[in-house]
Scaffold this motif. Sequence first.
Motif, PDB file in Angstrom:
ATOM      1  N   GLU A  91       1.240  -5.906  24.802  1.00 53.71           N
ATOM      2  CA  GLU A  91       1.682  -4.531  24.557  1.00 53.71           C
ATOM      3  C   GLU A  91       1.798  -4.244  23.063  1.00 53.71           C
ATOM      4  N   ALA A  92       2.279  -5.237  22.312  1.00 55.15           N
ATOM      5  CA  ALA A  92       2.413  -5.058  20.862  1.00 55.15           C
ATOM      6  C   ALA A  92       1.044  -4.887  20.205  1.00 55.15           C
ATOM      7  N   ASP A 119      -2.623  -1.188  17.556  1.00 56.12           N
ATOM      8  CA  ASP A 119      -3.982  -0.680  17.381  1.00 56.12           C
ATOM      9  C   ASP A 119      -4.027   0.843  17.310  1.00 56.12           C
ATOM     10  N   ARG A 120      -2.940   1.509  17.704  1.00 59.26           N
ATOM     11  CA  ARG A 120      -2.890   2.966  17.633  1.00 59.26           C
ATOM     12  C   ARG A 120      -2.616   3.461  16.205  1.00 59.26           C
ATOM     13  N   CYS A 121      -2.159   2.578  15.324  1.00 53.39           N
ATOM     14  CA  CYS A 121      -1.801   2.993  13.959  1.00 53.39           C
ATOM     15  C   CYS A 121      -3.054   3.307  13.147  1.00 53.39           C
ATOM     16  N   TYR A 122      -3.014   4.401  12.394  1.00 51.89           N
ATOM     17  CA  TYR A 122      -4.137   4.784  11.534  1.00 51.89           C
ATOM     18  C   TYR A 122      -4.073   4.086  10.172  1.00 51.89           C
ATOM     19  N   PHE A 158       3.133  -3.881   8.015  1.00 50.98           N
ATOM     20  CA  PHE A 158       3.682  -4.763   9.056  1.00 50.98           C
ATOM     21  C   PHE A 158       2.996  -4.526  10.402  1.00 50.98           C
ATOM     22  N   ILE A 159       2.537  -3.300  10.646  1.00 51.90           N
ATOM     23  CA  ILE A 159       1.814  -3.054  11.891  1.00 51.90           C
ATOM     24  C   ILE A 159       0.434  -3.707  11.853  1.00 51.90           C
ATOM     25  N   ARG A 160      -0.222  -3.654  10.705  1.00 50.99           N
ATOM     26  CA  ARG A 160      -1.535  -4.315  10.579  1.00 50.99           C
ATOM     27  C   ARG A 160      -1.393  -5.826  10.797  1.00 50.99           C
ATOM     28  N   GLU A 161      -0.309  -6.400  10.300  1.00 51.88           N
ATOM     29  CA  GLU A 161      -0.096  -7.840  10.477  1.00 51.88           C
ATOM     30  C   GLU A 161       0.119  -8.188  11.949  1.00 51.88           C
ATOM     31  N   ILE A 162       0.782  -7.310  12.693  1.00 55.37           N
ATOM     32  CA  ILE A 162       0.905  -7.521  14.140  1.00 55.37           C
ATOM     33  C   ILE A 162      -0.474  -7.434  14.782  1.00 55.37           C
ATOM     34  N   ILE A 218       6.923   2.706  16.391  1.00 49.53           N
ATOM     35  CA  ILE A 218       7.209   1.876  15.217  1.00 49.53           C
ATOM     36  C   ILE A 218       8.453   1.018  15.442  1.00 49.53           C
ATOM     37  N   GLY A 219       9.488   1.618  16.012  1.00 49.60           N
ATOM     38  CA  GLY A 219      10.717   0.868  16.234  1.00 49.60           C
ATOM     39  C   GLY A 219      10.511  -0.326  17.148  1.00 49.60           C
ATOM     40  N   ARG A 220       9.779  -0.141  18.236  1.00 47.13           N
ATOM     41  CA  ARG A 220       9.555  -1.242  19.176  1.00 47.13           C
ATOM     42  C   ARG A 220       8.645  -2.309  18.570  1.00 47.13           C
ATOM     43  N   LEU A 221       7.691  -1.903  17.724  1.00 47.02           N
ATOM     44  CA  LEU A 221       6.854  -2.882  17.027  1.00 47.02           C
ATOM     45  C   LEU A 221       7.684  -3.679  16.023  1.00 47.02           C
TER      46      LEU A 221
END
Length: 451
Positions: free
Chosen positions: A35-36, A41-44, A64-68, A116-119
């Motif tokens: 799920e993460a 992958d939805r982040c631009y 931090f989202i790209r690193e996930i 963002i919060g859940r990520l």
Amino acid sequence: MALSLYKEGIAGGRLSSEQYAENFSDLHPPLDHHEALVEADRCYFCYDAPCMNACPTAIDIPMFIREIATGNPLGSAKTIFDQNILGGMCARVCPTETLCEEACVRETAEGKPVQIGRLQRYATDVAMEEGKQFYSRAASTGRKIAVVGAGPAGLAAAHRLARYGHDVTVLEARPKSGGLNEYGIAAYKSTDAFAQSEVDYVTAIGGITIENGKALGRDYQLADLVKAYDAVFLGMGLGGVNALRADGEDADGVANAVDFISELRQASDLAGLPVGRRVVVIGGGMTAIDAAVQSKLLGAEEVTICYRRGQEHMNASEFEQDLASANGVTIRHWMQPKRVIAEGGKVSGIELEYTVLDGERLKGTGETLTLAADQVFKAIGQSFVPAALNGSGAAIELEGGRIKVDGEGRTSMAKVWAGGDCVIDGREDLTVSAVAAGRDAAESIHRVLMG
């Protein structure tokens, strides 16, 4: 006041143990690995990152989202902790719907922001569960700093100072550390004793000693700290609760919402926590929502929030208001408390007056409404108690009823900084804002001490 058990409505044990467990389970269950990855992958990965600009601690959210997304949750956690060492709790309790997620480009384009919060929770949970520490303490500087209050501001300041090699002593009035994270947040937002796990994670860097049960003004004086330490950081939050200013508010059954939430947070058995059948909560902020929703989850039959202004004026976010409504809480606007009705000294109802705006001024219309109630919670804000400064009010300048600080968190008293809810600094009274204030004050203290 302590909540009492009444025969006439206020009682515990209304629900089964299974129902309590379900009602107070995690509001937002954690994302699993798959799920993460899908959500990341939805982040631009916007180059100008409006989400980052909306974060009070300025976390590099696209990074931090790209690193996930690339399978590096530990690297993601470090990016978060670089700016916000309490990122795990903030991921759970931040009103992301009015901060980073509201600024998300996908929210603007689709009405569905990246979560963002859940990520953030996903990444920080991985690091904390593995006990991964990203920072080693620098060589000791020999400098000693006292931190008053082990809440978000105090813990953030203590950790940043310890990273620089300073010796930090945190003085906390309550039996447990964590401040509002431990005592003031709805139980369904932070489960499984997470607040204490985070305190342990923060202090694992070393160089931080926490002394619980030590209250400013009772067990030590501010002047003593100034003499004994190279610097002092005040992060004790707010100790007072605003009055209803309504006749009869001292009746049995009228309680402070923050006390109710604190008692619920510390309860080992929710069935033993008393709650009324008809509960009225006065206020329009997050505390009012938390008290109302949790009253319903404890088994109250009717719960009503009464707020003196309109829906658009409420401090509670639209998400929080919707959460209350989804749990069967009625929210009524444009009414203020006028009189608490008591029978035999115990609350039986509350009389409210309708209000209107006359230009910028709120005024009563004279028309009233009476609601039956056996329990009334006050959630109309907290106040700073300057008496805690032990006569130092003349030396520490106050502004708007709180401690006045400059842009770096320095007070008018030499060697003393302050941050969090106890100060006026333009920040909102949020956990994430308190973390930013503590972190920034620690940087200032370090610069001053090291010349």
